[in-house]
Design a protein around this motif. Sequence first.
Motif, short mmCIF file in Angstrom:
data_model
loop_
_atom_site.label_atom_id
_atom_site.label_comp_id
_atom_site.label_asym_id
_atom_site.label_seq_id
_atom_site.Cartn_x
_atom_site.Cartn_y
_atom_site.Cartn_z
N GLN A 83 -75.56 -12.04 62.80
CA GLN A 83 -74.34 -11.82 63.59
C GLN A 83 -73.19 -11.34 62.70
N ILE A 84 -73.06 -11.94 61.53
CA ILE A 84 -72.01 -11.53 60.59
C ILE A 84 -72.19 -10.08 60.18
N LEU A 85 -73.44 -9.71 59.86
CA LEU A 85 -73.70 -8.32 59.45
C LEU A 85 -73.42 -7.34 60.59
N GLU A 86 -73.82 -7.74 61.79
CA GLU A 86 -73.57 -6.86 62.94
C GLU A 86 -72.06 -6.69 63.17
N ASP A 87 -71.31 -7.79 63.02
CA ASP A 87 -69.85 -7.71 63.15
C ASP A 87 -69.26 -6.79 62.08
N GLN A 88 -69.75 -6.96 60.85
CA GLN A 88 -69.25 -6.11 59.77
C GLN A 88 -69.57 -4.65 60.03
N LEU A 89 -70.78 -4.43 60.54
CA LEU A 89 -71.19 -3.05 60.83
C LEU A 89 -70.32 -2.43 61.92
N ARG A 90 -70.05 -3.20 62.96
CA ARG A 90 -69.19 -2.68 64.04
C ARG A 90 -67.78 -2.38 63.55
N LYS A 91 -67.22 -3.32 62.77
CA LYS A 91 -65.86 -3.12 62.26
C LYS A 91 -65.79 -1.90 61.35
N SER A 92 -66.78 -1.80 60.51
CA SER A 92 -66.77 -0.67 59.58
C SER A 92 -66.94 0.65 60.30
N SER A 93 -67.82 0.65 61.30
CA SER A 93 -68.02 1.89 62.06
C SER A 93 -66.75 2.25 62.83
N ALA A 94 -66.07 1.23 63.39
CA ALA A 94 -64.86 1.50 64.17
C ALA A 94 -63.76 2.08 63.29
N LYS A 95 -63.68 1.62 62.07
CA LYS A 95 -62.62 2.10 61.18
C LYS A 95 -62.99 3.42 60.51
N SER A 96 -64.26 3.77 60.57
CA SER A 96 -64.74 5.02 59.96
C SER A 96 -64.40 5.09 58.48
N GLN A 97 -64.42 3.95 57.80
CA GLN A 97 -64.08 3.93 56.39
C GLN A 97 -65.29 3.61 55.50
N MET A 98 -66.42 3.54 56.12
CA MET A 98 -67.61 3.13 55.37
C MET A 98 -68.35 4.36 54.86
N THR A 99 -68.76 4.32 53.64
CA THR A 99 -69.54 5.43 53.09
C THR A 99 -70.98 5.32 53.60
N ASP A 100 -71.71 6.39 53.46
CA ASP A 100 -73.11 6.41 53.93
C ASP A 100 -73.96 5.39 53.19
N SER A 101 -73.75 5.22 51.92
CA SER A 101 -74.57 4.28 51.14
C SER A 101 -74.32 2.84 51.59
N GLU A 102 -73.07 2.48 51.85
CA GLU A 102 -72.77 1.13 52.32
C GLU A 102 -73.38 0.90 53.71
N LEU A 103 -73.31 1.91 54.55
CA LEU A 103 -73.88 1.80 55.89
C LEU A 103 -75.40 1.61 55.82
N GLN A 104 -76.05 2.37 54.95
CA GLN A 104 -77.51 2.24 54.81
C GLN A 104 -77.88 0.86 54.26
N PHE A 105 -77.07 0.38 53.30
CA PHE A 105 -77.35 -0.94 52.74
C PHE A 105 -77.29 -2.03 53.83
N LEU A 106 -76.25 -1.99 54.64
CA LEU A 106 -76.13 -2.97 55.71
C LEU A 106 -77.25 -2.83 56.74
N GLN A 107 -77.63 -1.60 57.02
CA GLN A 107 -78.72 -1.39 57.98
C GLN A 107 -80.05 -1.94 57.42
N ARG A 108 -80.27 -1.73 56.11
CA ARG A 108 -81.49 -2.29 55.50
C ARG A 108 -81.47 -3.81 55.54
N GLU A 109 -80.32 -4.41 55.24
CA GLU A 109 -80.20 -5.87 55.30
C GLU A 109 -80.45 -6.39 56.72
#
Length: 199
Positions: A83-109
Amino acid sequence: MAQSHKFQDLEETGDVLVSFINSSQPEKLIQVKEAHQALFDKHTETKRLVTQILKDVSQVEEAAGQRLMDMEEEKNRREEELQILEDQLRKSSAKSQMTDSELQFLQRELESLRVDEHELDVLRSEVDEDTTEIIPSAVFVSQVYYLITKIKWEYETPPNVLKGVHYGPDLATPINMDKCSLSPCDVSDQLWSFVSTEW
Protein backbone atom coordinates in the motif's frame (compact mmCIF):
# COMPACT_ATOMS: atom_id res chain seq x y z
CA MET A 1 -32.82 -60.80 40.70
CA ALA A 2 -30.08 -59.69 38.29
CA GLN A 3 -27.48 -59.91 41.11
CA SER A 4 -28.39 -63.53 41.94
CA HIS A 5 -28.24 -64.41 38.24
CA LYS A 6 -24.75 -62.86 38.00
CA PHE A 7 -23.66 -64.70 41.13
CA GLN A 8 -24.93 -67.97 39.66
CA ASP A 9 -23.00 -67.27 36.42
CA LEU A 10 -19.87 -66.53 38.48
CA GLU A 11 -20.37 -69.75 40.46
CA GLU A 12 -20.73 -71.78 37.27
CA THR A 13 -17.63 -70.13 35.80
CA GLY A 14 -15.71 -70.95 38.99
CA ASP A 15 -16.84 -74.58 38.81
CA VAL A 16 -15.73 -74.82 35.19
CA LEU A 17 -12.32 -73.34 36.07
CA VAL A 18 -11.84 -75.72 39.01
CA SER A 19 -12.83 -78.65 36.80
CA PHE A 20 -10.43 -77.46 34.13
CA ILE A 21 -7.55 -77.10 36.61
CA ASN A 22 -8.28 -80.54 38.11
CA SER A 23 -8.15 -82.12 34.66
CA SER A 24 -4.32 -81.87 34.92
CA GLN A 25 -3.72 -80.27 31.53
CA PRO A 26 -0.89 -77.80 32.24
CA GLU A 27 -0.13 -77.40 28.53
CA LYS A 28 -3.61 -75.98 27.91
CA LEU A 29 -3.29 -73.72 30.94
CA ILE A 30 0.01 -72.39 29.61
CA GLN A 31 -1.58 -71.83 26.19
CA VAL A 32 -4.49 -69.95 27.77
CA LYS A 33 -2.09 -67.85 29.84
CA GLU A 34 0.06 -67.07 26.79
CA ALA A 35 -3.02 -66.15 24.74
CA HIS A 36 -4.23 -63.96 27.59
CA GLN A 37 -0.83 -62.24 27.81
CA ALA A 38 -0.80 -61.71 24.04
CA LEU A 39 -4.23 -60.04 24.25
CA PHE A 40 -3.00 -57.81 27.06
CA ASP A 41 0.17 -56.88 25.11
CA LYS A 42 -1.92 -56.09 22.03
CA HIS A 43 -4.25 -53.93 24.12
CA THR A 44 -1.30 -52.07 25.67
CA GLU A 45 0.33 -51.49 22.29
CA THR A 46 -2.96 -50.26 20.79
CA LYS A 47 -3.40 -47.81 23.66
CA ARG A 48 0.18 -46.58 23.26
CA LEU A 49 -0.34 -46.14 19.51
CA VAL A 50 -3.61 -44.21 19.91
CA THR A 51 -2.05 -42.01 22.62
CA GLN A 52 0.92 -41.24 20.35
CA ILE A 53 -1.40 -40.47 17.42
CA LEU A 54 -3.42 -38.06 19.54
CA LYS A 55 -0.23 -36.35 20.75
CA ASP A 56 1.02 -36.09 17.16
CA VAL A 57 -2.31 -34.63 16.07
CA SER A 58 -2.10 -32.04 18.85
CA GLN A 59 1.43 -31.11 17.78
CA VAL A 60 0.39 -30.86 14.11
CA GLU A 61 -2.56 -28.64 15.05
CA GLU A 62 -0.33 -26.39 17.15
CA ALA A 63 2.38 -26.16 14.48
CA ALA A 64 -0.18 -25.53 11.72
CA GLY A 65 -1.88 -22.83 13.78
CA GLN A 66 1.43 -21.10 14.47
CA ARG A 67 2.42 -21.27 10.80
CA LEU A 68 -0.92 -19.78 9.76
CA MET A 69 -0.55 -16.95 12.29
CA ASP A 70 3.02 -16.23 11.13
CA MET A 71 1.96 -16.23 7.49
CA GLU A 72 -1.00 -13.97 8.26
CA GLU A 73 1.29 -11.48 10.02
CA GLU A 74 3.75 -11.61 7.12
CA LYS A 75 0.94 -11.11 4.62
CA ASN A 76 -0.38 -8.09 6.56
CA ARG A 77 3.10 -6.58 6.68
CA ARG A 78 3.57 -7.12 2.95
CA GLU A 79 0.15 -5.61 2.24
CA GLU A 80 1.11 -2.52 4.24
CA GLU A 81 4.36 -2.23 2.30
CA LEU A 82 2.46 -2.73 -0.94
CA GLN A 83 0.00 0.00 0.00
CA ILE A 84 2.85 2.40 0.84
CA LEU A 85 4.55 1.70 -2.49
CA GLU A 86 1.32 2.14 -4.40
CA ASP A 87 0.72 5.47 -2.61
CA GLN A 88 4.26 6.58 -3.42
CA LEU A 89 3.79 5.54 -7.03
CA ARG A 90 0.54 7.49 -7.34
CA LYS A 91 2.01 10.60 -5.74
CA SER A 92 5.07 10.48 -7.88
CA SER A 93 3.08 9.94 -11.05
CA ALA A 94 0.73 12.81 -10.15
CA LYS A 95 3.61 15.20 -9.64
CA SER A 96 5.38 14.01 -12.79
CA GLN A 97 8.70 14.44 -11.01
CA MET A 98 9.84 10.85 -11.05
CA THR A 99 12.56 9.69 -13.39
CA ASP A 100 12.11 6.52 -15.43
CA SER A 101 14.65 4.59 -13.36
CA GLU A 102 12.90 5.41 -10.07
CA LEU A 103 9.56 4.45 -11.57
CA GLN A 104 10.94 1.11 -12.81
CA PHE A 105 12.50 0.42 -9.42
CA LEU A 106 9.19 0.96 -7.63
CA GLN A 107 7.36 -1.14 -10.20
CA ARG A 108 9.87 -3.99 -9.71
CA GLU A 109 9.45 -3.75 -5.93
CA LEU A 110 5.70 -3.76 -6.35
CA GLU A 111 5.83 -6.86 -8.57
CA SER A 112 8.19 -8.60 -6.11
CA LEU A 113 5.77 -7.97 -3.26
CA ARG A 114 2.90 -9.34 -5.33
CA VAL A 115 4.89 -12.52 -6.08
CA ASP A 116 5.71 -12.91 -2.35
CA GLU A 117 2.06 -12.47 -1.46
CA HIS A 118 1.09 -15.17 -3.96
CA GLU A 119 3.69 -17.55 -2.48
CA LEU A 120 2.30 -16.94 1.00
CA ASP A 121 -1.20 -17.76 -0.26
CA VAL A 122 0.09 -21.02 -1.79
CA LEU A 123 1.86 -21.97 1.48
CA ARG A 124 -1.26 -21.23 3.50
CA SER A 125 -3.30 -23.42 1.15
CA GLU A 126 -0.79 -26.29 1.57
CA VAL A 127 -0.94 -26.01 5.37
CA ASP A 128 -4.75 -26.10 5.21
CA GLU A 129 -4.63 -29.25 3.06
CA ASP A 130 -2.12 -30.98 5.39
CA THR A 131 -4.28 -30.18 8.39
CA THR A 132 -7.49 -31.49 6.80
CA GLU A 133 -5.76 -34.75 5.75
CA ILE A 134 -3.81 -35.66 8.92
CA ILE A 135 -6.29 -34.74 11.66
CA PRO A 136 -9.34 -36.67 10.33
CA SER A 137 -7.28 -39.90 9.94
CA ALA A 138 -6.13 -39.76 13.57
CA VAL A 139 -9.65 -38.98 14.72
CA PHE A 140 -10.90 -41.97 12.72
CA VAL A 141 -8.42 -44.32 14.46
CA SER A 142 -9.45 -43.10 17.91
CA GLN A 143 -13.14 -43.48 16.99
CA VAL A 144 -12.58 -47.08 15.84
CA TYR A 145 -10.75 -47.81 19.10
CA TYR A 146 -13.68 -46.40 21.07
CA LEU A 147 -16.27 -48.32 19.01
CA ILE A 148 -14.50 -51.62 19.80
CA THR A 149 -13.91 -51.13 23.53
CA LYS A 150 -16.55 -48.49 24.45
CA ILE A 151 -13.81 -47.04 26.70
CA LYS A 152 -13.03 -43.33 26.63
CA TRP A 153 -9.56 -42.78 28.09
CA GLU A 154 -8.18 -39.80 29.96
CA TYR A 155 -4.65 -39.14 28.72
CA GLU A 156 -3.59 -36.47 31.23
CA THR A 157 -2.76 -39.01 33.96
CA PRO A 158 0.46 -40.30 35.56
CA PRO A 159 2.12 -43.14 33.59
CA ASN A 160 1.17 -45.78 36.18
CA VAL A 161 -2.54 -44.84 36.24
CA LEU A 162 -5.20 -46.06 33.81
CA LYS A 163 -8.18 -43.74 33.96
CA GLY A 164 -11.29 -43.45 31.83
CA VAL A 165 -14.96 -44.37 31.49
CA HIS A 166 -16.52 -47.49 29.98
CA TYR A 167 -19.88 -46.75 28.40
CA GLY A 168 -21.87 -49.97 28.69
CA PRO A 169 -25.36 -50.58 27.30
CA ASP A 170 -27.04 -49.60 30.55
CA LEU A 171 -24.58 -47.47 32.51
CA ALA A 172 -21.21 -45.74 32.41
CA THR A 173 -18.53 -47.28 34.64
CA PRO A 174 -15.49 -45.26 35.73
CA ILE A 175 -12.07 -46.91 35.36
CA ASN A 176 -9.29 -45.95 37.74
CA MET A 177 -6.45 -48.50 38.11
CA ASP A 178 -2.97 -48.20 39.56
CA LYS A 179 -0.77 -50.46 37.44
CA CYS A 180 1.87 -50.53 40.20
CA SER A 181 -0.49 -52.36 42.56
CA LEU A 182 -1.84 -54.82 39.95
CA SER A 183 -0.17 -57.46 37.79
CA PRO A 184 -0.43 -57.07 34.01
CA CYS A 185 -2.81 -60.05 33.94
CA ASP A 186 -5.08 -58.43 36.55
CA VAL A 187 -5.13 -55.19 34.58
CA SER A 188 -5.89 -57.11 31.39
CA ASP A 189 -8.65 -59.13 33.11
CA GLN A 190 -10.33 -56.02 34.43
CA LEU A 191 -10.16 -54.21 31.09
CA TRP A 192 -11.36 -57.16 29.03
CA SER A 193 -14.24 -57.70 31.45
CA PHE A 194 -15.69 -54.41 30.16
CA VAL A 195 -15.63 -55.50 26.51
CA SER A 196 -18.80 -57.24 25.34
CA THR A 197 -18.41 -60.64 23.67
CA GLU A 198 -21.71 -60.26 21.83
CA TRP A 199 -20.89 -59.29 18.26
